[in-house]
Design a protein around this motif. Structure first.
Motif, short mmCIF file in Angstrom:
data_model
loop_
_atom_site.label_atom_id
_atom_site.label_comp_id
_atom_site.label_asym_id
_atom_site.label_seq_id
_atom_site.Cartn_x
_atom_site.Cartn_y
_atom_site.Cartn_z
N THR A 77 0.83 -1.20 0.00
CA THR A 77 0.00 0.00 0.00
C THR A 77 0.87 1.26 0.00
OG1 THR A 77 -1.78 -1.15 1.16
CG2 THR A 77 -1.81 1.26 1.25
N GLU A 78 1.95 1.23 0.78
CA GLU A 78 2.85 2.39 0.79
C GLU A 78 3.54 2.57 -0.55
OE1 GLU A 78 5.14 3.65 3.95
OE2 GLU A 78 3.85 2.85 5.53
N TYR A 79 3.89 1.46 -1.19
CA TYR A 79 4.45 1.55 -2.54
C TYR A 79 3.48 2.29 -3.47
CZ TYR A 79 8.43 -1.79 -2.31
OH TYR A 79 9.62 -2.41 -2.05
N GLN A 80 2.22 1.90 -3.39
CA GLN A 80 1.23 2.37 -4.35
C GLN A 80 0.75 3.79 -4.06
OE1 GLN A 80 -1.60 -0.78 -3.89
NE2 GLN A 80 -0.33 -2.29 -4.96
N THR A 81 0.63 4.17 -2.78
CA THR A 81 0.04 5.45 -2.42
C THR A 81 1.07 6.52 -2.05
OG1 THR A 81 -0.18 4.92 -0.06
CG2 THR A 81 -1.98 4.24 -1.54
N GLY A 82 2.24 6.07 -1.60
CA GLY A 82 3.23 7.03 -1.13
C GLY A 82 2.87 7.65 0.20
N GLN A 83 1.86 7.10 0.88
CA GLN A 83 1.42 7.61 2.17
C GLN A 83 1.89 6.68 3.29
OE1 GLN A 83 -0.19 10.62 2.53
NE2 GLN A 83 0.27 10.76 0.34
N PRO A 84 2.61 7.21 4.28
CA PRO A 84 3.13 6.35 5.35
C PRO A 84 2.03 5.78 6.24
CG PRO A 84 3.59 8.66 5.83
CD PRO A 84 3.03 8.62 4.44
N ILE A 85 2.10 4.50 6.50
CA ILE A 85 1.22 3.84 7.46
C ILE A 85 1.98 3.63 8.76
CG2 ILE A 85 -0.19 1.79 7.89
CD1 ILE A 85 -0.36 1.44 4.82
#
Length: 566
Positions: free
Chosen positions: A104-112
């Motif tokens: 998900t971080e790869y795809q969105t660039g948003q840190p979880i």
């Protein structure tokens, strides 16, 4: 008390409290240690100073639920907060959830999360991504002030596994365990059992060097020992495995089963140009996995590996074929299994615990079993890797803020530091540092661990490695394995049909990755399809089918093997 140190606007009273906390943790929890108390004091003094700008900050990290990570989550987060003033929420989540969050971080660039501990099997993915932080660059640049002078990267035994094809470090090892051969030492050294085996097979019962001997031993214990396949009136089995259609079935094969058979090319830590997944690289560019593209995923060695896996279920408990990884893991500890080729050392603690596995532990607390190097298949040649190591490693994304990244990097260094690593390794038995492996504690207590210490101190250790850099997108490719091999395990397809389907599925993914671009200089560049004979006639992998896939069986005496390592 630690000498006073200033920093980051913290007053001397705050500093004194952190120093007192460090002293307390050194004395109460972080013993034994591979370094002296004075050295521990100096190391923790650095953490107190370096963390000053980040005190009061809260960060979140995630890992799967191994004993090692539970210790970090439950104990080391508390120590880190008391020593640095940084609060860490260390979430324990499923292994699949770790990978999903990373995707998900790869795809969105948003840190979880601010950092992850995830398998170094993703090194080929991380090193081709623009999203993942290259630690080499960080250590020399932005992170220089928060990189410990005591880190000692040369002391880590898994650094080769977390280095990309560009020779940069992308992950910091946090825990590491191998996939070895496990056997009942008490049965293998029983004079009556040894005599029966020698009479039946004409050679000595011992640690199998090749699959031919392993197969004989499996048959012997399952059907022939004492004339009825029983020991002390209990039915026993010469092999243990699992076959349920489940994602864990994929690990059963990507975790180097094909390399044990002799798939791929010579090369450490992974075969080059063809690795143990059967994927060929040209330079650093993945070029195909089917034999018709120069790969070995559906070559004779791979098909042989799958066929042996299927054949040997006749030597397991009847329930094994319907089990997944978690269900099958405790079975050897129940006392009816003579050997297991594909056995993770992460089970060492449970199978050494008389309360959990009383049937395989002696009265003095030592195990009735031992572990040894895995036997190899008929396609294996000297210079190939021989097994798998799981290396859970710290991974950082560029999308995380600079201050959270710095705080998370401090925490990652803390939980892998020499100050805490010996105690953490005693708790979880997942070794990452040479200084820990060689520590006096493990010399004095080696007998408790069934050969684990001897293995990690042996020259054989280098033949065990994780998935390497030939695999350009681990999450996408790994899921193909259980989906395509499960029909063979269930008898719905032949081994050849299953591996043909897997090779095609991998090539389809690789082709899409090539079309999508974005993987840098080491991105996928597929070889053209050629007749399989062309590649089978070339040097190295893939190799043609052997005329004899069951060569002369060979065993070695365990105690002689250990003596040769020393």
């Amino acid at each position: 008390m630690l000498s006073a140190c200033g920093g980051g606007g913290s007053d001397s009273g705050d500093t004194a409290a952190f120093e007192t906390a460090a002293e307390k943790w050194i004395n109460d929890e972080f013993q034994p240690s591979a370094i002296s108390k004075d050295e521990q004091t100096a190391e923790l003094k650095w953490f107190i100073e370096a963390s000053a700008p980040y005190r009061g900050l809260s960060i979140k990290v995630a890992s799967e639920g191994l004993t090692t990570h539970k210790y970090e989550s439950e104990v080391l987060t508390k120590a880190f907060e008391e020593i640095t003033g940084i609060t860490v929420t260390h979430d324990i989540i499923g292994e699949g959830d770790v990978v999903q969050n990373i995707q998900t971080e790869y795809q969105t660039g948003q840190p979880i999360y601010d950092a992850y501990i995830n398998d170094s099997d993703l090194i080929g993915t991380h090193s081709r991504s623009t999203a993942v932080l290259a630690l080499s660059d960080y250590i020399d640049g932005e992170g220089k002030e928060v990189t410990s002078p005591y880190l000692d990267l040369d002391d880590f035994v898994g650094i080769d596994f977390t280095t990309g094809p560009d020779k940069k470090l992308y992950q910091l090892p946090d825990q590491q365990f191998a996939n070895l051969y496990w056997f009942r030492y008490d049965w293998f050294t029983d004079p009556a059992i040894k005599a029966q085996f020698k009479k039946a097979y004409g050679y000595d019962l011992g640690v199998p060097v090749n699959w031919s001997a392993y197969e004989d031993i499996a048959k012997f214990f399952s059907t022939q020992v004492n004339g009825n396949g029983k020991i002390d009136g209990t039915k026993v089995y010469g092999h243990m495995d699992y076959g349920k259609k489940d994602p864990s079935l994929g690990w059963r094969f990507t975790d180097a089963w094909l390399s044990m058979a002799g798939n791929g090319d010579v090369g450490l830590p992974n075969g080059l140009p063809v690795d143990e997944w059967g994927i060929r690289v040209e330079g650093c560019n993945p070029a195909g996995s089917s034999v018709t593209r120069g790969g070995d995923t559906n070559g004779p060695a791979s098909v042989y590996a799958i066929q042996k896996y299927i054949d040997w279920f006749k030597y397991t408990p009847p329930t094994a074929r319907g089990m997944d990884f978690s269900e099958s893991g405790p079975v050897p500890g129940q006392g009816a299994v003579a050997q297991q080729m594909f056995w993770y050392t992460a089970f060492t603690a449970d199978l050494s615990n008389p309360e959990i596995s009383p049937k395989v532990v002696n009265a003095d607390g030592t195990p009735k079993w031992k572990m040894a190097p895995s036997p190899h298949g008929s396609y294996w040649v000297d210079g190939m890797k021989l097994g798998y190591q799981d290396v859970g490693s710290w991974t950082f994304f560029k999308s995380v803020s600079a201050e959270n990244r710095a705080a998370a990097w401090l925490y990652a260094q803390f939980v892998t530091s020499k100050t805490v690593d010996l105690k953490k390794s005693i708790t979880g038995l997942t070794f990452i540092r040479e200084s820990t492996i060689q520590a006096q504690y493990f010399t004095d207590n080696a007998a408790k661990y069934g050969g684990l210490i001897e293995f990690y101190r042996s020259p054989a250790r280098v033949q065990w490695s994780p998935t390497g850099t030939n695999v350009p997108d681990y999450p996408k490719l790994a899921q193909l394995w259980w989906q395509n091999i499960a029909p063979a395990a269930a008898g719905e397809k032949t081994a050849q049909q299953a591996m043909d389907a897997l090779a095609k599925a991998q090539d389809d993914i690789l082709t899409r990755l090539e079309a999508g671009g974005g993987q840098g200089d080491c991105g996928v560049k597929m070889n053209p399809v050629k007749d399989a004979k062309y590649w089978l006639d070339q040097p190295g992998a893939p190799v043609p089918k052997l005329a004899n896939e069951k060569p002369k069986p060979e065993t070695v005496d365990y105690d002689s093997l250990i003596a040769s390592w020393k």
